[in-house]
Motif scaffolding. Sequence first.
Motif, PDB file in Angstrom:
ATOM      1  N   ASP C   6       1.036  -1.176   0.038  1.00 12.54           N
ATOM      2  CA  ASP C   6      -0.271   0.079  -0.494  1.00 12.54           C
ATOM      3  C   ASP C   6       0.980   1.312   0.229  1.00 12.54           C
ATOM      4  O   ASP C   6       0.773   2.036  -1.139  1.00 12.54           O
ATOM      5  CB  ASP C   6      -0.338   0.009   0.959  1.00 12.54           C
ATOM      6  N   TYR C 209     -15.753   1.460   9.484  1.00  7.29           N
ATOM      7  CA  TYR C 209     -16.775   0.462   9.281  1.00  7.29           C
ATOM      8  C   TYR C 209     -17.574   0.229  10.470  1.00  7.29           C
ATOM      9  O   TYR C 209     -17.173   0.218  11.154  1.00  7.29           O
ATOM     10  CB  TYR C 209     -16.299  -0.788   9.174  1.00  7.29           C
ATOM     11  N   SER C 293     -12.139   1.339   1.361  1.00  9.32           N
ATOM     12  CA  SER C 293     -12.679   0.007   0.343  1.00  9.32           C
ATOM     13  C   SER C 293     -13.611   0.487   1.319  1.00  9.32           C
ATOM     14  O   SER C 293     -14.110   0.243   2.001  1.00  9.32           O
ATOM     15  CB  SER C 293     -11.953  -1.235   0.959  1.00  9.32           C
ATOM     16  N   VAL C 295     -16.237  -2.494   1.918  1.00 11.21           N
ATOM     17  CA  VAL C 295     -16.612  -2.933   2.517  1.00 11.21           C
ATOM     18  C   VAL C 295     -14.926  -3.532   3.170  1.00 11.21           C
ATOM     19  O   VAL C 295     -14.227  -3.113   3.085  1.00 11.21           O
ATOM     20  CB  VAL C 295     -17.083  -3.727   2.180  1.00 11.21           C
ATOM     21  N   PHE C 297     -13.667  -6.474   4.710  1.00  9.94           N
ATOM     22  CA  PHE C 297     -12.851  -7.722   4.239  1.00  9.94           C
ATOM     23  C   PHE C 297     -12.002  -6.941   3.009  1.00  9.94           C
ATOM     24  O   PHE C 297     -10.813  -8.420   2.473  1.00  9.94           O
ATOM     25  CB  PHE C 297     -14.139  -8.657   4.416  1.00  9.94           C
ATOM     26  N   LEU C 298     -12.134  -6.122   2.609  1.00 11.04           N
ATOM     27  CA  LEU C 298     -11.677  -5.792   1.107  1.00 11.04           C
ATOM     28  C   LEU C 298     -10.706  -5.210   1.296  1.00 11.04           C
ATOM     29  O   LEU C 298      -9.430  -4.270   0.268  1.00 11.04           O
ATOM     30  CB  LEU C 298     -12.399  -5.553  -0.047  1.00 11.04           C
ATOM     31  N   ALA C 299     -10.181  -4.174   2.429  1.00 12.93           N
ATOM     32  CA  ALA C 299      -9.692  -3.631   2.902  1.00 12.93           C
ATOM     33  C   ALA C 299      -7.705  -3.768   2.706  1.00 12.93           C
ATOM     34  O   ALA C 299      -7.364  -2.919   2.859  1.00 12.93           O
ATOM     35  CB  ALA C 299      -9.393  -3.325   4.061  1.00 12.93           C
ATOM     36  N   TRP C 300      -7.520  -4.860   2.467  1.00  7.11           N
ATOM     37  CA  TRP C 300      -6.373  -5.434   1.945  1.00  7.11           C
ATOM     38  C   TRP C 300      -5.760  -4.643   0.502  1.00  7.11           C
ATOM     39  O   TRP C 300      -4.769  -4.711   0.062  1.00  7.11           O
ATOM     40  CB  TRP C 300      -5.678  -6.659   2.204  1.00  7.11           C
ATOM     41  N   ILE C 301      -6.753  -4.139   0.150  1.00  7.33           N
ATOM     42  CA  ILE C 301      -6.845  -4.343  -1.573  1.00  7.33           C
ATOM     43  C   ILE C 301      -5.879  -2.702  -1.897  1.00  7.33           C
ATOM     44  O   ILE C 301      -6.219  -1.870  -0.430  1.00  7.33           O
ATOM     45  CB  ILE C 301      -7.247  -4.085  -2.116  1.00  7.33           C
ATOM     46  N   SER C 303      -4.491   1.006  -1.464  1.00  7.96           N
ATOM     47  CA  SER C 303      -6.071   2.354  -2.043  1.00  7.96           C
ATOM     48  C   SER C 303      -5.539   2.685  -2.778  1.00  7.96           C
ATOM     49  O   SER C 303      -6.050   3.453  -3.172  1.00  7.96           O
ATOM     50  CB  SER C 303      -5.391   3.617  -0.791  1.00  7.96           C
ATOM     51  N   TRP C 306      -7.748   1.453  -5.264  1.00  5.33           N
ATOM     52  CA  TRP C 306      -9.056   1.542  -4.880  1.00  5.33           C
ATOM     53  C   TRP C 306      -9.391   2.953  -5.874  1.00  5.33           C
ATOM     54  O   TRP C 306      -9.990   3.450  -6.391  1.00  5.33           O
ATOM     55  CB  TRP C 306      -9.271   1.666  -3.529  1.00  5.33           C
ATOM     56  N   THR C 309      -9.449   2.973  -9.313  1.00  2.00           N
ATOM     57  CA  THR C 309     -10.031   1.598 -10.088  1.00  2.00           C
ATOM     58  C   THR C 309     -11.571   2.682  -9.813  1.00  2.00           C
ATOM     59  O   THR C 309     -12.864   2.737 -10.739  1.00  2.00           O
ATOM     60  CB  THR C 309     -11.023   0.488  -8.868  1.00  2.00           C
TER      61      THR C 309
END
Lengths: 172, 103, 398
Positions: C6, C209, C293, C295, C297-301, C303, C306, C309
């Motif tokens: 990240d 969240y 992110s 949700v 559980f997708l916060a590992w992608i 930043s 995101w 995207t």
Amino acid sequence: MTPFFVITGIVTLLGAAFAMSLRNLVHCALAMAVAFSGIAALYLQLDAQFVGFAEILVYVGAIAILIVFAILLTRSGEAPEKSVLTSGWMAGIAVSAMVFTILGWAVLNTSAIPKEVPPAPLATVKHVGDALMTKFVLPLEIIGLVLTAAMIGAVIIALKEESKNGNSGRKS
Amino acid sequence: MTALQGCLLISALLFAIGFAGAVTRRHAILVLIGIELMLNAANLNLIAFWRFGPHPEALTGFIFVLFSMALAGAEAAVGLALVIAIYRHRKTSNLDEVKELQG
Amino acid sequence: MFDQLDQIFVTALHWLVGFVPEAWRPLASSLICIAFILSVFPAVFSVTTIFERKGIGRIQNRYGPNRVGIPFTKIRLAGFGQFLPDGVKMLTKEDIVPRAADKVVHFLAPVVMLIPVLLAYAVLPFGKNMAVTDYDAGLLFFFAVGGAVEVSVFMAGWSSRNKYSLLGAMRAIAQMVSYEIPLILSAVTVVMVVGSLNLNDIIAHQNQYTFGVAHWHVFTPWGLVGFILFFIASLAESNRTPFDLPEAESEIIAGYFTEYSGFKFALFFLGEYLGMFAIIGLGITLFLGGWTSPVAFLAWIPSYVWFFTKLMAIVFIFIWIRATLPRLRMDQLMNFAWKFMLPLALINILVAGIWHYMAADWQRWLVCSVIIFGAYVVLGRGLMQNQKFGKRIYRYAE
């Protein structure tokens, strides 16, 4: 008095000088926009961030465009053939030179300048907002009224008049 | 020459230029441009004194300048509306030619 | 591991800046950030032009460019290399300046357009800790430089000494000035609720969240309306269809940049698309959570993945709208801005205030939604009253 400050000051003053002396009005308006941006840069160097950004937003983004629209609506886009200076221009220049001389002499020879520079003040948006809502709330409300009155007044003054037979000022 | 004196000199020169233009030029809109330059010079003066003067945390000069900018915007709008209205009636925006009060 | 991924650009920046002596470090850091912005966003611009042409083509039931690969090689990319020959074409076209044009102003207009647009990227946070500058009044800075683009539009239209260019420029400025107001008012609701003009603070406010879903502003009633108003106003600020009357080919040839060819036209084109990306970036930061992110559980992608995207998703929606909706006439455009969007933006501010002060449960959802829905219906009916829609009549050429 960093070099950057001096350069910004020179750009501002050149913009202002061109704004007042060019023949073509649109060039004058664009030079004025340059002068305003220079003043905004000066504000940013004096740690007045909010005022600097507000200067660009209000003056360059709105007042310069307003002046340009007025130049075009009064058909002054072409350079005039006759003289651009009013009669008695020499007295005007003399008075303005005198004003600058007196002000400059006062600034350079005064003893009221504080010797130490205070640290950069904390002029964050939060402080400005607090000040506007507690200490300066009366001027804030009044300026709301003033802006509303100015907006309505400007629209009414510039409105096309309907003549008696509803021809909206056109002569048939 | 301190920084405050530099700012004040720039503001004085800007004011003098704006004043010279407002008094010398014939076109009404250039007079308005001169007035805007003079207002900006005064604002610069206020910000310089706010920054280098005592008690900058009171934000007095800062807020003064914010209100001055808002008023300058309002005054420019009304002034330009006046210029447009005069042009519509007299077909000229030369200040030398709108000297008389007539019908 | 994903944290390092990240922050990979931030660590790369610190590593590069470490080579420079101490006094020059801020300057080197700024220069590297500028190089990053100047390389990434024109690349995104090239990709967007391809997606636009192919996307609009497909929506219009035809292929877009589908043959060009990489020139001088035998690689076939089914049209995705189109931006390379397009770029070369723009750069090598003859630079025609009309004889009566005002040469200095004509030359400076594309430059004056690009400078504020590129300045606007300085405050956008592309990822975590990845905003170039961290101004306390970052949002105001963005709107200030957005307003400075209008001067360049006027310069372009007036200096061409072409009455249609001037007309297009006046229309473009009127449109931009009118739509700036709903744009800024819908951003004011975000500022009210967050309490700060700093874009990093606005994203931090959305980075929480509950039940795994983020607190994006678009998931609240005032945020949804604010986002839709911001979206429509940013369509108008970028002169995209349905608000592209000032530059539509069938209306006014190209409006204020009719008399520009070659590299200057390329600069205008680039400036327009970069402005579009900047304002979409701001909309993402204000309403869609910036680089967070949606949700948990997708916060590992990372930043920045995101952010880009979301940027490309909204660019795709812009392209979709361009291919689908017809153009608005100038008076319809102005009516829409002043009589519909401005009252709705003001009521949105009221609703955001009510939201902030009511307790956090289902009643505030109900009250805010009812107020917004009522305002929308009343304003919509008010606007539609003057329209006369009869039965659709088809006339054939006999």
